[in-house]
Design a protein around this motif. Sequence first.
Motif, PDB file in Angstrom:
ATOM      1  N   VAL B  39       0.845  -1.201   0.000  1.00  0.00           N
ATOM      2  CA  VAL B  39       0.000   0.000   0.000  1.00  0.00           C
ATOM      3  C   VAL B  39       0.880   1.252   0.000  1.00  0.00           C
ATOM      4  O   VAL B  39       0.614   2.215  -0.725  1.00  0.00           O
ATOM      5  CB  VAL B  39      -0.917  -0.007   1.247  1.00  0.00           C
ATOM      6  N   ALA B  40       1.955   1.229   0.806  1.00  0.00           N
ATOM      7  CA  ALA B  40       2.851   2.387   0.887  1.00  0.00           C
ATOM      8  C   ALA B  40       3.584   2.595  -0.441  1.00  0.00           C
ATOM      9  O   ALA B  40       3.775   3.732  -0.878  1.00  0.00           O
ATOM     10  CB  ALA B  40       3.849   2.191   2.030  1.00  0.00           C
ATOM     11  N   PHE B  41       3.998   1.476  -1.100  1.00  0.00           N
ATOM     12  CA  PHE B  41       4.648   1.582  -2.419  1.00  0.00           C
ATOM     13  C   PHE B  41       3.712   2.291  -3.406  1.00  0.00           C
ATOM     14  O   PHE B  41       4.116   3.165  -4.165  1.00  0.00           O
ATOM     15  CB  PHE B  41       4.971   0.184  -2.989  1.00  0.00           C
ATOM     16  N   GLU B  42       2.444   1.888  -3.389  1.00  0.00           N
ATOM     17  CA  GLU B  42       1.488   2.413  -4.355  1.00  0.00           C
ATOM     18  C   GLU B  42       1.214   3.899  -4.105  1.00  0.00           C
ATOM     19  O   GLU B  42       1.213   4.709  -5.040  1.00  0.00           O
ATOM     20  CB  GLU B  42       0.184   1.605  -4.274  1.00  0.00           C
ATOM     21  N   LEU B  43       0.997   4.271  -2.826  1.00  0.00           N
ATOM     22  CA  LEU B  43       0.761   5.686  -2.510  1.00  0.00           C
ATOM     23  C   LEU B  43       1.968   6.522  -2.933  1.00  0.00           C
ATOM     24  O   LEU B  43       1.823   7.618  -3.483  1.00  0.00           O
ATOM     25  CB  LEU B  43       0.510   5.858  -1.001  1.00  0.00           C
ATOM     26  N   ALA B  44       3.166   5.985  -2.683  1.00  0.00           N
ATOM     27  CA  ALA B  44       4.391   6.717  -3.004  1.00  0.00           C
ATOM     28  C   ALA B  44       4.522   6.913  -4.515  1.00  0.00           C
ATOM     29  O   ALA B  44       4.842   8.006  -4.988  1.00  0.00           O
ATOM     30  CB  ALA B  44       5.600   5.963  -2.465  1.00  0.00           C
ATOM     31  N   ARG B  45       4.247   5.834  -5.277  1.00  0.00           N
ATOM     32  CA  ARG B  45       4.377   5.927  -6.732  1.00  0.00           C
ATOM     33  C   ARG B  45       3.409   6.965  -7.299  1.00  0.00           C
ATOM     34  O   ARG B  45       3.759   7.783  -8.145  1.00  0.00           O
ATOM     35  CB  ARG B  45       4.110   4.545  -7.351  1.00  0.00           C
ATOM     36  N   ARG B  46       2.171   6.931  -6.802  1.00  0.00           N
ATOM     37  CA  ARG B  46       1.157   7.873  -7.308  1.00  0.00           C
ATOM     38  C   ARG B  46       1.541   9.312  -6.961  1.00  0.00           C
ATOM     39  O   ARG B  46       1.390  10.221  -7.781  1.00  0.00           O
ATOM     40  CB  ARG B  46      -0.215   7.542  -6.719  1.00  0.00           C
ATOM     41  N   THR B 179      -3.008   3.162   6.212  1.00  0.00           N
ATOM     42  CA  THR B 179      -3.886   2.067   6.631  1.00  0.00           C
ATOM     43  C   THR B 179      -3.770   0.929   5.613  1.00  0.00           C
ATOM     44  O   THR B 179      -3.400   1.147   4.461  1.00  0.00           O
ATOM     45  CB  THR B 179      -5.363   2.521   6.688  1.00  0.00           C
ATOM     46  N   ALA B 180      -4.110  -0.272   6.044  1.00  0.00           N
ATOM     47  CA  ALA B 180      -3.912  -1.453   5.190  1.00  0.00           C
ATOM     48  C   ALA B 180      -4.755  -1.386   3.918  1.00  0.00           C
ATOM     49  O   ALA B 180      -4.404  -1.987   2.907  1.00  0.00           O
ATOM     50  CB  ALA B 180      -4.230  -2.716   5.977  1.00  0.00           C
ATOM     51  N   ASP B 181      -5.873  -0.636   3.947  1.00  0.00           N
ATOM     52  CA  ASP B 181      -6.758  -0.603   2.784  1.00  0.00           C
ATOM     53  C   ASP B 181      -6.817   0.779   2.135  1.00  0.00           C
ATOM     54  O   ASP B 181      -7.793   1.108   1.461  1.00  0.00           O
ATOM     55  CB  ASP B 181      -8.161  -1.070   3.175  1.00  0.00           C
ATOM     56  N   ALA B 182      -5.776   1.582   2.341  1.00  0.00           N
ATOM     57  CA  ALA B 182      -5.785   2.940   1.792  1.00  0.00           C
ATOM     58  C   ALA B 182      -5.948   2.931   0.277  1.00  0.00           C
ATOM     59  O   ALA B 182      -6.621   3.786  -0.293  1.00  0.00           O
ATOM     60  CB  ALA B 182      -4.502   3.670   2.185  1.00  0.00           C
ATOM     61  N   VAL B 183      -5.342   1.965  -0.386  1.00  0.00           N
ATOM     62  CA  VAL B 183      -5.362   1.924  -1.837  1.00  0.00           C
ATOM     63  C   VAL B 183      -5.092   0.478  -2.243  1.00  0.00           C
ATOM     64  O   VAL B 183      -4.536  -0.296  -1.457  1.00  0.00           O
ATOM     65  CB  VAL B 183      -4.270   2.895  -2.385  1.00  0.00           C
ATOM     66  N   VAL B 184      -5.520   0.104  -3.429  1.00  0.00           N
ATOM     67  CA  VAL B 184      -5.238  -1.258  -3.898  1.00  0.00           C
ATOM     68  C   VAL B 184      -3.901  -1.241  -4.647  1.00  0.00           C
ATOM     69  O   VAL B 184      -3.787  -0.605  -5.691  1.00  0.00           O
ATOM     70  CB  VAL B 184      -6.351  -1.781  -4.825  1.00  0.00           C
TER      71      VAL B 184
END
Lengths: 437, 255
Positions: B39-46, B179-184
């Motif tokens: 989830v953290a990887f995805e938020l960071a990339r976006r 949070t664990a479900d912040a983003v897919v």
Amino acid sequence: MTSPEPDFDVIVVGGGPAGAVAAHQLATAGLSVVLIERGETPGSKNLSGGVLYGRVLDQVFPGFAQEAPVERRITRHVTTFLTPDSAVSLDYRGGPLADPVNAVTVLRAKLDPWLVERAEEAGAFVMPGVRVDELLREPGPHGRPQVVGVRAGDDELRARVVVAADGVNSFLARSIGLRPQPPEHHLAVGVKAVVRLPREAVEDRFGVSGDDGAAHAIVGDCTHGIGGGGFLYTNTDSLSVGVVLRLDDLLRSGRTAIEVFEDYLDHPGLAPYLRGGEIAEYGSHLVAEGGLAMVGDVHTDGLVVVGEAAGLTINSGLTVRGMDLAVGSALAAATGVAEAIAAGDVSRDGLAAYRRHLDESFVMADMRTYAKAPAFLERTGMYGAYGELAADLFRDVFSLDTTPRRHLAKVALGAFKRSPVTVRQLVSDGWAGVRAL
Amino acid sequence: MKIVVAYKWAPNPQDLEVRPDGTVDAGRAKPAVSEYDPVAFELARRLADATGGEVVGLTVGPAAIDTPLARKAALSRGLDRLVVVADDALVGADSTRLAVVLAAAVRGIGDVDVVLTGDSSIDVAEGQVPLTLAGHLGWLGLARVAAVEAADGGLVVERDLPAGVSVLHVAGPVVLAATADAVVPRVAGMKDILAAAKKPVEALALAALDVPAPGTALTTLATARPSQGERRRVVLEGPTAVADLVAALDLAGAR
């Protein structure tokens, strides 16, 4: 041709022994290779393990039995006929089986990652966690469709040759109609468990010590008369135990595989070995049982098929083999594919080099030797009446009531007369067995 | 904007084994990127794609965390590059020590604007590392982050709190625990994995980092499974079962 340049010389799909060894050999030959495995780590999709007849792997990785994560060297082979309340065993143990290494027990969750690491060391690009969705095909130079790569999700990878090492029921080979869906009587379902026991308990119960181990093949009542058999192997501190049930027979019996498996674990001939053990893994797996009849086409334009995906398994009733044939076919495929690429012909004709090397190898020699084994094992006597007959014979020999002892031949004749097995059937099966095994 | 994703290389929970006495055996578990971290990887990339920024992966731990497989697993999830501190001096390190080493590595990377993390690790699950890391950096730390966007020279952060959702504007460096479900999170494809092998990896030596020696000795005396609670053994049946269940939950203070 306007096709884009291939990303790799070879794409290998499947990170089991066949795929890992093929990738290792091809990378060692200087080709660029990617090894795609659907599990997050190699071996993670693989159930328990089994007996690996290791001489062929020893040719690839000399001394592998010392280096690789193997469990025990099998120095004792036991074949047991079960009836509902008795067990008759043939027990062979011998030092010659230990040196050079003949058979070892392995847990695939440990062996597969080791083999894949060797492929990676040799220069193959390992790509775990990717499930291949389909083969890419384009019109080839001979007017036939040519496999030119794979697609997974939105991504495509291209290669000169794809090696399908994707296991029994090969999805890739079937998807292009190279190999038909195997008939039910060529498939069996294996139900296996790994049962953890203290190391000392394994050694005491199976009469082995150090790194030595035992392999038991079990026939007769263990399957309630369903075509198939059972096995029991020693690992370092666990046992691999399971049954292999012919699919069509199982369906006919109306029983579930789990039911048969649970009765098998409770059988008085088996239960003492397992007592107090803790089930660590449990599951089932399709097994190709068809022998030579299941090896059809193993290559086409741009594609070769290896290991279980190519139907390369042998169940002689006494030994069940898959991994050594997988490794043998991987060696033949790597040599053949490298030759085809060097010659600039990766069509069906060029890749026929694989088939030639396979036909010349021990793999097809053994497949031919045991060609009649599946049909022989289908003779129902092998699963029921012979166990009863053997048990009856030994009961007469060992049960010392006060009646005078008779000569063994007479005891055997008595047991035989009580058995439903006829002379004609015995002779016929005996001859079939000699010819098949 | 320079964004660091601090993640853990931890046992895959699919391989964990719960023994009959309730203790958990991770001995046969294969490692993977800790379950709550993608989830953290995805938020960071976006966030990086929206701002033209860079995403740097960061992990610390024993020597075994730095393998070709581990590098590719992280780099295929949208990182631009990876920094690893792998040293057997960190075997069994507690969460405070890991946070201290992470803080030193973040300082070593330099000019970092945001550190993103998962909520907690899959194996230890104390949830202490992100805010301890913020403390050691002397930065603001926010847990329970459900969304983050760049805005007005800083970040707009949405937090999912028990009392409701709060939306905050943050100016200056910050540690955010998602949070664990912040983003897919996206699943790495073949091209991502191929590209991962070409991305730069920097192995930082633990000894070269400015890490103070631990001042407190910590020893685990015992572990036991959590209390299961008493079963009430109430069976509700019939057409009013749902209403009865709601009433029973209310009575038990469970709603």
